[in-house]
Write an enzyme that holds these catalytic residues in place. Structure first.
Site, PDB file in Angstrom:
ATOM      1  N   SER A  64       0.894  -1.255   0.015  1.00  0.00           N
ATOM      2  CA  SER A  64      -0.068  -0.034   0.026  1.00  0.00           C
ATOM      3  C   SER A  64       0.726   1.344   0.008  1.00  0.00           C
ATOM      4  O   SER A  64       0.265   2.220  -0.423  1.00  0.00           O
ATOM      5  CB  SER A  64      -1.057  -0.103   1.171  1.00  0.00           C
ATOM      6  OG  SER A  64      -0.313  -0.124   2.479  1.00  0.00           O
ATOM      7  N   ASP A  82      -3.348   8.182   8.461  1.00  0.00           N
ATOM      8  CA  ASP A  82      -4.250   7.106   8.939  1.00  0.00           C
ATOM      9  C   ASP A  82      -3.541   6.300  10.224  1.00  0.00           C
ATOM     10  O   ASP A  82      -4.356   5.401  10.409  1.00  0.00           O
ATOM     11  CB  ASP A  82      -4.665   6.281   7.895  1.00  0.00           C
ATOM     12  CG  ASP A  82      -3.839   5.459   7.252  1.00  0.00           C
ATOM     13  OD1 ASP A  82      -2.617   5.551   7.386  1.00  0.00           O
ATOM     14  OD2 ASP A  82      -4.509   4.783   6.233  1.00  0.00           O
ATOM     15  N   HIS A 132      -0.187   5.025   7.047  1.00  0.00           N
ATOM     16  CA  HIS A 132       0.322   5.410   5.998  1.00  0.00           C
ATOM     17  C   HIS A 132       0.902   6.870   6.241  1.00  0.00           C
ATOM     18  O   HIS A 132       0.256   7.654   7.126  1.00  0.00           O
ATOM     19  CB  HIS A 132      -0.634   5.334   4.812  1.00  0.00           C
ATOM     20  CG  HIS A 132      -0.899   3.952   4.614  1.00  0.00           C
ATOM     21  ND1 HIS A 132      -2.241   3.345   5.095  1.00  0.00           N
ATOM     22  CD2 HIS A 132      -0.407   2.903   4.070  1.00  0.00           C
ATOM     23  CE1 HIS A 132      -2.317   1.892   4.823  1.00  0.00           C
ATOM     24  NE2 HIS A 132      -1.310   1.614   4.027  1.00  0.00           N
TER      25      HIS A 132
END
Length: 386
Positions: A40, A350, A353
């Site tokens: 991610s 968040d 990240h």
């Protein structure tokens, strides 16, 4: 020949050789194509296209809409492509509005190097690095047909030319989720063996790409996972471990988690050195993302950011976690966390990240080669140094 003339000739020869080497080392590689593999941290839309669409406020800062990136804006890979003069990388499996002329992104959220026995709902992924490389192999063979078949001319402008694959740069940012899995097994399995197996398998996958023609590798190590705010005790229910001396470092990061990341990074660097010795026709650049990210965390206030433990989007209090974009009922009250007023002041978007601002800061540190071994800027990373 007199001694003076002989000495002068040697000096001139050395000067000529050094000037040639300097010219060679300063020459830009002029990459026209980039292929990225990862999780991610560099996913530009794979998971969003494959399973569940991205939701706002992800993407609010730069794109002003959710575009499949785990951030409020751009990722480090976006700043890499910009630096190289290339467009944003389209996710390989995103069929809407894509262009692959300058490469493709095979990274997908939650991805790992090793295969995990987890479903997508348990934090697993079908897009492990070996699958990503299979996707790349399919991409290369299928797009190559457009350049050999007579009826493929109308498609050629959308894909890399066959000769572009060996001249491309292959970037990697993966391993964080593998370390998270090792952390979950501490005390149950030998973490040293697990990490060695991860690195060994990673090396095997890199060698597969070499077989397919890759000749320039830009490989990120894994970041300080113990510094992710969701790992910090401040966002979790307190336990006795947090009171043990040495559990946290001066930045509030969990030491043992960072130590596992450092062990992975050391073994990865050693493996990259061996790959250089094995493949003399290939450039392998090892990038110390851990140090770059830890430098930002250590100097957050000096760099214009708030405390690195603070999270811009999401609810993480008293052991309860409601991640950005989700909602949950806690003690009879519905929690729908929004984003902070100014994401540019935060390092963490968040809790897991980074924000666009933090990604930009980090990218500016690594692109010039300051955290690379050998210390080559990314624009010159095709230079083979053995």
């Amino acid at each position: 020949m007199s001694s003076l003339k002989y000495f002068t000739a040697i000096v001139l020869l050395i000067s000529w050789f050094l000037s040639i080497q300097a010219e060679k080392s300063s020459k830009s590689c002029e990459f026209q194509t980039i292929f990225n593999f990862g999780d991610s941290n560099s996913d530009t839309g794979s998971m969003s296209a494959a399973f569940y669409p991205a939701i706002y406020p992800f993407g609010e800062t730069f794109f002003h809409e959710a575009v499949g990136r785990a951030s409020d804006g751009r990722l480090i890979i976006d700043f890499i492509t910009k630096h190289l003069g290339l467009p944003f990388l389209s996710a390989y499996i995103n069929s809407i509005g894509t262009t692959y002329r300058h490469g493709a992104n095979f990274a997908a959220g939650s991805s790992t190097i090793m295969r995990q026995n987890k479903t997508i709902f348990e934090g697993g992924t079908p897009f492990t690095v070996d699958i990503q490389i299979v996707q790349f192999s399919n991409f290369k063979s299928r797009t190559g047909k457009f350049f050999t078949q007579e009826n493929g001319s109308s498609y050629r402008k959308h894909f890399p030319k066959p000769e572009d694959f060996s001249k491309a740069i292959y970037t990697f940012d993966i391993g964080q989720n593998d370390i998270a899995d090792v952390i979950s097994k501490v005390g149950k399995e030998d973490s040293h063996v697990l990490i060695s197996n991860i690195v060994e398998y990673f090396s095997t996958q890199i060698q597969s790409l070499h077989f397919y023609g890759a000749r320039t590798f830009w490989i990120h190590n894994t970041g300080p996972i113990g510094c992710l705010p969701v790992a910090m005790p401040i966002h979790n229910a307190q336990n006795n471990q947090t009171q043990v001396a040495g559990y946290l470092d001066q930045n509030g990061c969990v030491n043992y988690q960072n130590d596992l990341a450092k062990e992975f990074n050391k073994k990865l660097k050693d493996k990259v050195v061996k790959l250089r010795e094995q493949f003399l026709d290939t450039s392998f650049i090892y990038v110390d993302m851990f140090s770059a990210k830890y430098e930002l965390i250590s100097n957050a206030n000096k760099s214009g950011f708030v405390d690195p433990s603070k999270i811009c989007c999401g609810y993480h209090e008293d052991g309860y976690h409601v991640y950005c974009g989700n909602k949950k009922t806690i003690n009879g009250k519905e929690i729908v966390p929004g984003s902070c007023d100014d994401p540019s002041k935060y390092i963490s978007w968040d809790g897991v990240h980074y924000t666009e601002a933090a990604n930009h800061w980090i990218a500016n540190r690594i692109l010039d080669g300051s955290f690379s071994d050998p210390p080559l800027p990314i624009s010159q990373s095709c230079q083979i140094t053995h």
